[in-house]
Scaffold this active site. Sequence first.
Site, mmCIF file in Angstrom:
data_model
loop_
_atom_site.group_PDB
_atom_site.id
_atom_site.type_symbol
_atom_site.label_atom_id
_atom_site.label_comp_id
_atom_site.label_asym_id
_atom_site.label_seq_id
_atom_site.Cartn_x
_atom_site.Cartn_y
_atom_site.Cartn_z
ATOM 1 C CD GLU A 34 -4.929 8.700 9.906
ATOM 2 O OE1 GLU A 34 -5.201 7.586 9.400
ATOM 3 O OE2 GLU A 34 -3.688 8.670 10.550
ATOM 4 N N GLY A 40 -5.259 9.625 3.860
ATOM 5 C CA GLY A 40 -4.708 8.897 2.992
ATOM 6 C C GLY A 40 -3.689 7.564 3.239
ATOM 7 C CB CYS A 43 -1.695 4.096 -0.549
ATOM 8 S SG CYS A 43 -1.667 4.685 -2.012
ATOM 9 N N GLY A 181 16.881 -6.028 1.373
ATOM 10 C CA GLY A 181 15.548 -6.592 0.895
ATOM 11 C C GLY A 181 15.344 -6.216 -0.493
ATOM 12 C CB VAL A 238 22.819 -7.051 6.504
ATOM 13 C CG1 VAL A 238 23.514 -6.066 7.330
ATOM 14 C CG2 VAL A 238 22.925 -6.764 5.047
ATOM 15 N N GLY A 272 10.009 -5.525 4.951
ATOM 16 C CA GLY A 272 8.777 -6.040 5.053
ATOM 17 C C GLY A 272 8.139 -5.007 6.030
ATOM 18 C CG ASP A 312 -0.789 -2.836 4.573
ATOM 19 O OD1 ASP A 312 -1.329 -3.308 3.699
ATOM 20 O OD2 ASP A 312 0.313 -1.889 4.194
ATOM 21 C CG HIS A 450 0.156 -3.351 -35.137
ATOM 22 N ND1 HIS A 450 1.226 -4.151 -34.597
ATOM 23 C CD2 HIS A 450 0.575 -2.651 -36.155
ATOM 24 C CE1 HIS A 450 2.290 -3.528 -35.377
ATOM 25 N NE2 HIS A 450 2.006 -2.935 -36.330
HETATM 26 P P1 FAD Z 1 -2.553 2.422 6.024
HETATM 27 O O1 FAD Z 1 -2.358 3.262 4.696
HETATM 28 O O2 FAD Z 1 -1.073 1.986 6.861
HETATM 29 O O3 FAD Z 1 -3.444 3.516 6.939
HETATM 30 C C1 FAD Z 1 -3.516 3.400 8.302
HETATM 31 C C2 FAD Z 1 -3.815 4.682 8.950
HETATM 32 O O4 FAD Z 1 -4.340 4.339 10.165
HETATM 33 C C3 FAD Z 1 -2.408 5.356 9.252
HETATM 34 O O5 FAD Z 1 -3.030 6.703 8.274
HETATM 35 C C4 FAD Z 1 -2.411 5.775 10.578
HETATM 36 O O6 FAD Z 1 -1.906 7.085 10.957
HETATM 37 C C5 FAD Z 1 -3.828 5.278 11.080
HETATM 38 N N1 FAD Z 1 -3.781 4.665 12.511
HETATM 39 C C6 FAD Z 1 -2.992 3.597 12.945
HETATM 40 N N2 FAD Z 1 -3.546 3.525 13.895
HETATM 41 C C7 FAD Z 1 -4.377 4.486 14.601
HETATM 42 C C8 FAD Z 1 -5.191 4.593 15.840
HETATM 43 N N3 FAD Z 1 -4.972 3.775 16.721
HETATM 44 N N4 FAD Z 1 -6.131 5.720 15.880
HETATM 45 C C9 FAD Z 1 -6.081 6.533 14.565
HETATM 46 N N5 FAD Z 1 -5.432 6.429 13.458
HETATM 47 C C10 FAD Z 1 -4.661 5.292 13.467
HETATM 48 N N6 FAD Z 1 0.528 -0.679 -2.782
HETATM 49 C C11 FAD Z 1 0.334 -0.746 -3.987
HETATM 50 O O7 FAD Z 1 -0.799 -1.282 -4.139
HETATM 51 N N7 FAD Z 1 0.948 -0.189 -4.998
HETATM 52 C C12 FAD Z 1 2.308 0.515 -4.649
HETATM 53 O O8 FAD Z 1 2.792 0.973 -5.618
HETATM 54 C C13 FAD Z 1 2.681 0.577 -3.290
HETATM 55 N N8 FAD Z 1 3.728 1.033 -3.033
HETATM 56 C C14 FAD Z 1 4.338 1.347 -1.972
HETATM 57 C C15 FAD Z 1 5.516 1.882 -1.521
HETATM 58 C C16 FAD Z 1 5.882 1.840 -0.359
HETATM 59 C C17 FAD Z 1 7.164 2.532 -0.014
HETATM 60 C C18 FAD Z 1 5.333 1.290 0.834
HETATM 61 C C19 FAD Z 1 5.639 1.462 2.263
HETATM 62 C C20 FAD Z 1 4.018 1.051 0.614
HETATM 63 C C21 FAD Z 1 3.505 0.757 -0.594
HETATM 64 N N9 FAD Z 1 2.272 0.106 -1.132
HETATM 65 C C22 FAD Z 1 1.969 -0.136 -2.370
HETATM 66 C C23 FAD Z 1 1.378 -0.458 0.091
HETATM 67 C C24 FAD Z 1 0.310 0.404 0.389
HETATM 68 O O9 FAD Z 1 0.648 1.647 0.815
HETATM 69 C C25 FAD Z 1 -0.426 -0.356 1.499
HETATM 70 O O10 FAD Z 1 -0.825 -1.737 1.430
HETATM 71 C C26 FAD Z 1 -1.899 0.496 1.900
HETATM 72 O O11 FAD Z 1 -1.328 1.830 2.154
HETATM 73 C C27 FAD Z 1 -2.260 -0.116 3.132
HETATM 74 O O12 FAD Z 1 -3.381 0.591 3.525
HETATM 75 P P2 FAD Z 1 -4.185 0.461 4.952
HETATM 76 O O13 FAD Z 1 -5.296 1.349 4.772
HETATM 77 O O14 FAD Z 1 -4.370 -1.061 5.359
HETATM 78 O O15 FAD Z 1 -2.975 1.005 6.068
#
Ligand code: FAD
Length: 471
Positions: A34, A40, A43, A181, A238, A272, A312, A450
Amino acid sequence: MADSYDLIVIGAGTGGYVAAIRAAQLGLKTVVVERQTPLGGTCLNWGCIPTKALLEHAHVLKLAQHAAEWGISTGGAPPAIDMTRVHARKNKIVSGLTRGVDFLFKKHRIERLIGTAQLAGGGQVRVTGEAPRTLSGREIVVATGSRPRGLSIAAFDGSRIISSDEAIHLAEVPQSLVVIGSGAVGVEMASIFNSFGSAVTLIEIMPRIVPAEDAAVSAELEKAFRQRGIVVQTATEVTGAEPGGAGVDLELTFGNGRRQTMHVDVVLVAVGRAPVTDGLGVEQAGLRLENGYIPVDSLLRTNVPGVSAIGDVISTGPTPHLQLAHVSSAEGILVAERLAGLEVRPLDYQNVPVCTYCDPEIAHAGLTEAEAVARGFAVETGTFPFSALGRARIAGETEGFVKIVGEKQYDQLLGVHVIGPRATELIAEAAVALRLEATVEELVRTMHAHPTLAEAIGEASHAVHGGAIHL
Ligand code: FAD
């Protein structure tokens, strides 16, 4: 000589860290790379947790503003928000949780490397950073997540044109804020800053806000937002954004072609999120991308043997892939179990609970009415308003409703849509019912305690058959 592992996980967001823990539980020698110091991912650091912390502050502020209605005296002075203390509390929650992931890694003997991971082909991963290394893995899981998507006509500058990454740290509440958005991030941010005192304008290019929700929910949220003083501009694009003076000059183009300019302190672009694959070495690994995403099969395998991908950063073919923390975690668990040799089944992406923590909250699981009709179902619906519910009146939160979507032939439950108090908690019942392929009648016959907000689900189900008691 490369250090060798059963599993190399790239990225420690809710996808990657959960995959690593499950793999370690199942006996796989696991390393996580990481590049950010706190674990983390989005999220914990920029997404779910900090935004929900800010929304909770907004909720408490609202309660304080209405204290007199509850017979509670606060000494006359109107409640005020102290952003320094708000951020201190939010940051403490975030650091507590990210340290918790560190603890879990230690507990499960998961090795953690700080650095950027690059796929080098042949099961190898090159780690660059403070301590460069080459790792060799029997299996690799890519969980590199996403980042805010920008707009070419409104490039991020970190202070006046910002993304949610900066919005969660704003030291001062802007006097005026335009949110571009109206997906989950947009409406949550609109709620937060409206509650904190900004003049908020929410701009959506589609004809309605939260366009992925049931149309009835969109209409109710727009009504609630307008009542709170949020200016909602739908079917509006926009078409220009020029930083000028202390803010930004925006040009809006309405559906009828009319243009309008406005000056605003801060513009928050929430259109997005884009997948993160830069620096990952996709070319040398031969990893296929589709529109920037990593396509996977139903068991999350990429086109390269020994490389899986989750969260994601992936696309799942014709089924739209939801960028949600719990989806990424479920995928992490599935992949870890598959790699450990357990029998696994594809995830049910159809019935994912989808929650948006705006005020009022919204949540759904399953199909909207329009989706059900489009699939050829003979649709039956029932709606029950929170205003008719004792518990909602006690809480002073009577906006919104529960809407049930079923189909007539077998009475199968197809979708549940909630807008109103604690919608994001109530939806858990719907997720279970949909997973068990319940009928609407089974929801009717399920006793709801209830007085609870959950009674609205029972009553709305009853309403499908014309039997709601309190309507
Ligand atoms: P991420 O959490 O993006 O983690 C990817 C990690 O990979 C990062 O830490 C990054 O540093 C690391 N990384 C990337 N490339 C490399 C590399 N080459 N080498 C080493 N490390 C690397 N979801 C919900 O379910 N509920 C919510 O309430 C919610 N609220 C949100 C609010 C906001 C403002 C945002 C932006 C998102 C929200 N989400 C929510 C979406 C949720 O945060 C994401 O869907 C989730 O974090 C995706 O997890 P992930 O593990 O796929 O990626």
